[in-house]
Design an enzyme around this catalytic site. Structure first.
Site, short mmCIF file in Angstrom:
data_model
loop_
_atom_site.label_atom_id
_atom_site.label_comp_id
_atom_site.label_asym_id
_atom_site.label_seq_id
_atom_site.Cartn_x
_atom_site.Cartn_y
_atom_site.Cartn_z
N TRP A 3 -2.32 -8.06 -17.69
CA TRP A 3 -1.78 -8.06 -16.17
C TRP A 3 -3.05 -8.76 -15.68
O TRP A 3 -3.08 -9.59 -14.71
CB TRP A 3 -1.55 -6.78 -15.56
CG TRP A 3 -0.33 -6.23 -16.03
CD1 TRP A 3 -0.13 -5.13 -16.73
CD2 TRP A 3 1.01 -6.93 -16.18
NE1 TRP A 3 1.13 -4.99 -17.16
CE2 TRP A 3 1.92 -5.99 -16.64
CE3 TRP A 3 1.45 -8.23 -15.42
CZ2 TRP A 3 3.16 -6.17 -16.74
CZ3 TRP A 3 2.79 -8.42 -15.41
CH2 TRP A 3 3.58 -7.35 -16.00
N ASP A 42 -5.63 -4.13 -8.74
CA ASP A 42 -4.14 -3.79 -8.97
C ASP A 42 -4.12 -2.47 -9.54
O ASP A 42 -4.44 -2.12 -10.39
CB ASP A 42 -3.94 -4.68 -10.20
CG ASP A 42 -2.47 -4.81 -10.71
OD1 ASP A 42 -1.86 -3.82 -10.33
OD2 ASP A 42 -1.92 -5.59 -11.55
N LYS A 68 6.62 1.73 -10.43
CA LYS A 68 6.08 2.76 -11.38
C LYS A 68 5.99 4.10 -10.77
O LYS A 68 6.21 4.95 -11.53
CB LYS A 68 4.75 2.25 -12.03
CG LYS A 68 4.43 0.58 -12.41
CD LYS A 68 4.81 0.31 -13.78
CE LYS A 68 5.43 -1.14 -14.02
NZ LYS A 68 4.34 -2.11 -13.68
#
Ligand SMILES: *Cc1c(COP(=O)(O)O)cnc(C)c1O
Length: 359
Positions: free
Chosen positions: A99, A169, A193
């Site tokens: 990511w 993030d 999530k």
């Protein structure tokens, strides 16, 4: 048979939140309309949006000067929105896996990018943050590799950053642990999530970091557009935002982030202890400090690789869902997000013990 949902994302939500969402699909808070068919402009939805922002602020202790936005596009859209809005000349990134790498790729289109350090199986700390960069970007939890920046290492990053704006993030560990929001200029993440079904992205942004780049920012990609529009410049993802509010209410009712952090620590200890004492499996992240509480990765021990399919079938038959590791890591990954309770993790631990006996 009871199913235990260890999916990495979209992922487990509290059962009561799923039930309340289902009820609102049939009748939204007694209004005689489905949440699927109300207007986001109607009097029905504004209170939902207000509550979503207020609960995020309350649960995370967001200080004055910040706004919480609910946008479309996923965390992946933020990979480009962040540099579009904040990168004038140079940005620094800590590369801790897939990511982070994707975020770095987008930033390179806007200016110079310094990758201060890179590792996928630990959180490297041997770096300096260039003091002349526009921001420093971290990924607090690495969903695929199963590493997470510990509180001690975050403290070190807060010290190292000096006056540089910190951007994070937090897709896969938001609301799972206490964080000091005041250290950040911007925090973002996909909600799928720990908060809601897929379709909504949260952004926590300190307003004074905006408006400093010289380029034209397309209207939809400009954070100021969404601040002015109260996250309703265009049609927001109404259903995921409603479910987010239900999840946030659930978290608050049970004791907030303090409560969930303790439970997440207990869950992670239970599963890592089981893996560390296992004759068949080994954790992929060796340094305990860097182990993720949210995504717990383990593989068969060397020489035991051929048990993969057999254990997967055994665990599936016992109701374990979503435990296959990411293809880049292999083995198994048990994602233990907020809604997973201790009993669910205990069921996986029992399953591993039972398999070892049989073996
Ligand atoms: C899942 C995830 C993403 C991608 O989120 P999308 O909403 O699918 O774009 C980004 N970063 C991290 C840390 C993630 O876990």
């Amino acid at each position: 048979m009871k199913k235990y949902n260890f999916n990495a994302g979209p992922s487990i939500l509290p059962q009561e939140v799923i039930k309340q969402t289902a009820e609102a699909v049939l009748d939204f808070e007694g209004q005689g309309l489905s949440v699927l068919e109300i207007s986001h402009r109607a009097k029905y939805f504004q209170p939902v949006m207000d509550e979503a922002e207020a609960l995020m602020k309350e649960l995370l202790g967001v200080p004055e000067g910040y706004r919480v936005l609910f946008l479309g596009g996923g965390a992946s859209m933020q990979f480009c929105m962040v540099p579009f809005n904040l990168l004038e000349k140079k940005a620094a990134y800590l590369n801790t896996g897939v990511w982070s790498k994707k975020a770095i790729k987008e930033a390179k289109a806007f200016g110079e990018v310094v990758e201060v350090a890179a590792s996928t199986n630990s959180i490297p700390m041997d770096f300096d943050i260039p003091q002349d960069c526009d921001y420093f970007h971290i990924t607090t939890n690495n969903t695929i590799y199963g590493t997470e920046i510990s509180d001690a290492k975050l403290q070190e990053i807060y010290r190292k950053k000096g006056k540089v704006t910190l951007v994070a993030d937090m897709s896969s560990d938001i609301l799972s642990r206490k964080i000091d929001v005041s250290q950040y200029g911007l925090i973002y993440g996909g909600a799928q999530k720990n908060i809601a079904p897929a379709g909504v992205t949260f952004v926590i942004v300190r307003e004074d970091i905006l408006g400093k780049v010289s380029r034209y920012i397309p209207t939809m990609l400009d954070y100021r557009t969404h601040i002015e529009g109260g996250s309703m410049f265009n049609t927001p993802p109404v259903l995921p935002i409603y479910t987010a509010v239900l999840t946030l209410r659930w978290l608050k009712k049970n004791g907030g982030v303090d409560w969930i952090e303790k439970r997440n620590i207990a869950k992670a200890e239970l599963l890592y202890n089981c893996i560390d004492s296992s004759k068949l499996f080994t954790a992929t992240i060796m340094d305990k400090e860097d182990r993720s509480r949210m995504n717990i990765c383990f593989v068969p021990k060397p020489g035991k690789e051929d048990i993969f399919d057999d254990f997967f079938a055994f665990a599936s038959a016992k109701g374990m869902v979503g435990i296959k590791g990411h293809r880049l890591v292999g083995g198994f990954r048990a994602s233990c997000y907020n809604a997973m309770d201790l009993e669910g993790v205990q069921a996986l631990v029992d399953c591993i013990h039972e398999y070892e006996k049989k073996f």
